[in-house]
Design an enzyme around this catalytic site. Sequence first.
Site, PDB file in Angstrom:
ATOM      1  N   HIS A  99       3.710   5.942  -7.916  1.00  0.00           N
ATOM      2  CA  HIS A  99       3.057   4.820  -7.414  1.00  0.00           C
ATOM      3  C   HIS A  99       3.441   3.529  -8.172  1.00  0.00           C
ATOM      4  O   HIS A  99       4.195   2.741  -7.511  1.00  0.00           O
ATOM      5  CB  HIS A  99       1.506   4.896  -7.179  1.00  0.00           C
ATOM      6  CG  HIS A  99       0.826   3.571  -6.970  1.00  0.00           C
ATOM      7  ND1 HIS A  99       0.797   3.027  -5.694  1.00  0.00           N
ATOM      8  CD2 HIS A  99       0.014   2.823  -7.848  1.00  0.00           C
ATOM      9  CE1 HIS A  99       0.206   1.712  -5.942  1.00  0.00           C
ATOM     10  NE2 HIS A  99      -0.359   1.659  -7.207  1.00  0.00           N
ATOM     11  N   HIS A 138       0.513  -1.380 -14.305  1.00  0.00           N
ATOM     12  CA  HIS A 138      -0.565  -2.160 -13.538  1.00  0.00           C
ATOM     13  C   HIS A 138      -1.824  -1.129 -13.368  1.00  0.00           C
ATOM     14  O   HIS A 138      -2.807  -1.861 -13.441  1.00  0.00           O
ATOM     15  CB  HIS A 138      -0.066  -2.718 -12.376  1.00  0.00           C
ATOM     16  CG  HIS A 138      -0.221  -1.780 -11.070  1.00  0.00           C
ATOM     17  ND1 HIS A 138       0.908  -1.043 -10.673  1.00  0.00           N
ATOM     18  CD2 HIS A 138      -1.080  -1.446 -10.308  1.00  0.00           C
ATOM     19  CE1 HIS A 138       0.527  -0.361  -9.718  1.00  0.00           C
ATOM     20  NE2 HIS A 138      -0.675  -0.630  -9.245  1.00  0.00           N
ATOM     21  N   GLU A 157      -6.700   0.739 -15.881  1.00  0.00           N
ATOM     22  CA  GLU A 157      -7.946   1.220 -15.059  1.00  0.00           C
ATOM     23  C   GLU A 157      -8.168   2.628 -14.788  1.00  0.00           C
ATOM     24  O   GLU A 157      -9.251   2.920 -14.797  1.00  0.00           O
ATOM     25  CB  GLU A 157      -7.785   0.585 -13.611  1.00  0.00           C
ATOM     26  CG  GLU A 157      -8.877  -0.398 -13.120  1.00  0.00           C
ATOM     27  CD  GLU A 157      -8.307  -1.046 -11.794  1.00  0.00           C
ATOM     28  OE1 GLU A 157      -8.797  -0.947 -10.924  1.00  0.00           O
ATOM     29  OE2 GLU A 157      -7.296  -1.896 -12.043  1.00  0.00           O
ATOM     30  N   ASP A 158      -7.029   3.404 -14.890  1.00  0.00           N
ATOM     31  CA  ASP A 158      -7.286   4.827 -14.623  1.00  0.00           C
ATOM     32  C   ASP A 158      -6.939   5.584 -15.911  1.00  0.00           C
ATOM     33  O   ASP A 158      -7.018   6.674 -15.624  1.00  0.00           O
ATOM     34  CB  ASP A 158      -6.215   5.205 -13.461  1.00  0.00           C
ATOM     35  CG  ASP A 158      -6.556   4.268 -12.434  1.00  0.00           C
ATOM     36  OD1 ASP A 158      -7.528   3.976 -12.065  1.00  0.00           O
ATOM     37  OD2 ASP A 158      -5.529   4.332 -11.446  1.00  0.00           O
ATOM     38  N   ASP A 181       1.977  -3.844  -4.379  1.00  0.00           N
ATOM     39  CA  ASP A 181       0.840  -2.633  -4.693  1.00  0.00           C
ATOM     40  C   ASP A 181       0.251  -2.149  -3.245  1.00  0.00           C
ATOM     41  O   ASP A 181       0.190  -1.099  -3.118  1.00  0.00           O
ATOM     42  CB  ASP A 181      -0.005  -3.233  -5.553  1.00  0.00           C
ATOM     43  CG  ASP A 181      -1.181  -2.124  -5.917  1.00  0.00           C
ATOM     44  OD1 ASP A 181      -0.998  -0.752  -6.172  1.00  0.00           O
ATOM     45  OD2 ASP A 181      -2.281  -2.397  -6.222  1.00  0.00           O
ATOM     46  N   ASP A 228      12.918 -12.031  22.332  1.00  0.00           N
ATOM     47  CA  ASP A 228      13.432 -11.812  20.832  1.00  0.00           C
ATOM     48  C   ASP A 228      12.882 -10.243  20.472  1.00  0.00           C
ATOM     49  O   ASP A 228      12.807  -9.988  19.528  1.00  0.00           O
ATOM     50  CB  ASP A 228      13.071 -12.613  19.881  1.00  0.00           C
ATOM     51  CG  ASP A 228      11.466 -13.128  19.869  1.00  0.00           C
ATOM     52  OD1 ASP A 228      10.497 -12.791  20.692  1.00  0.00           O
ATOM     53  OD2 ASP A 228      10.866 -13.710  18.811  1.00  0.00           O
TER      54      ASP A 228
HETATM   55 MN    MN Z   1      -2.016   0.267  -7.766  1.00  0.00          MN
END
Ligand code: MN
Length: 503
Positions: free
Chosen positions: A47, A71, A75-76, A154, A272
């Site tokens: 990811h 990033h 958090e994880d 993201d 278009d």
């Molecule tokens: Mn993420």
Amino acid sequence: MTIEKLTNECEKYTTKKELELITRAFDYAQKAHAGQLRKSGESYIQHPLHVAMTLAKMRLDGATISAALLHDVCEDTPITLQEIEKEFGKVIAFLVDSISKLSKVRVRKDITAEAPDQNEPDSFHSFPRQFETLQKMFVAMAQDIRVILVKLADRLHNMETLSYVAPEKQLRIARETLEIYAPMADRLGIGELKGQLEDLAFPYVHPDEYQKLKKIAKHDYPKRLRHIKNVQKAIESELKKNHIDGEVNGRVKHLYSLHNKMKRLDLDQIYDKVALRIIVDSVRDCYAVLGIIHKLWKPLTGRIKDYISMPKPNGYQSIHTTVFCLDGQPTEIQIRTRQMHEQAEFGIASHWHFKTLQTNPSFTKNPDEIAWVRQLAELQNKLTDPGELTEGLKLDFFQNRIFVFTPRGDVHDLPTKATPIDFAFAVHSDLGYHCYGAKVNGKMVTLSHPLQNGDIVEIIPNKKSSPKSDWLNFIKTSEARSNIRQALKAKEASDYNLTRKHK
Ligand code: MN
């Protein structure tokens, strides 16, 4: 995705030192996420790698790519922000922190639990509901635009892997993408990303319309593409005859933007669906090519748009024309320079490629319209200078600009200490002329009240009210100033006439 692919992409534009930083950030993130899996079953590091790759294609600086790789670490995983700061410094820690703060901003549950109204056209009508998130995003952007760029990348990868997410979450995430992230990409002029985000969200938010349109497109496209191939050949040989170097491409339009157009037009009226694009070296060549095309085929009146001399507010530049070519089929042709092309694809991020933006004559023709994009670009130039990078985290430009919202959620950027009067004139000159009172975040304030970043401003108009001369003492924008002066002069003249009549 592999780190090799990422570094190969970064190698095209970064320094060796930056490459080392990126590799170090990758190793750190990989260790931190070791053993974790995405819902798709892939290892988690895929990811951040995808997110970093999207940003590398936009040529973003080493700090941004590294922050993208890191990033989700805080958090994880058990790793703290302090550890990131110790390892990678203040700037990257700030970026990582801002990115995770933004992920905590969610549309409130009670709001999204509401069934979406099928009759309601998407996007801006449900804007106020999503408003808080958007507001926070703008405030974050005011701190550092790179935070938003990572956030958009993201979201792109999360949308690409949305099918693995629990169905009850899919709709919320897809709606959020249509209502917040795609408009945000659009505002920053990143057309390609906007189109991708919309097309990924489309099947989740409007499944029936999506299926219908896909069927039509499938039936319609092969014959359109054949037509385009022929037109392309004709143009290429004409360019050669005129000694103009140019690249001619056919391209299928994004499905979701087609869906939006079909609310207003029949499919047959949309010229278009498949558009032809000619990319040349200079602005002069753009107009030369336009002349060549119009000599070759008759243009459809009212369909010639010159966004080179009149760029769109987000900085978009191109010439569009629709001509009756070959078998008389109306076909849209877009003509632009390489630089305009990059700008249209990558928006604000493209300025990393073209640092000479300020000196580019085509950008100075209509400075007001693209002022904020240009000022941003200037800042980005500063930011890529390593000396400046450590100096301050706030962008100068935004230090003297604030984002202020209407109660409906439309955003206006104003100078700091701008007042409700400035705001009223920014929304509409009539609203400025009849500005009588103002509420900020629901509370009455004086008309000279200095506005703050993120304020929601409601103007209370009164038909009988008109500009006062003392407003000139506290307003901040030239737009308000010239409007007020004009109104005062007009009033003076009519007062004078009135007195004369009475005599
Ligand atoms: Mn993420």
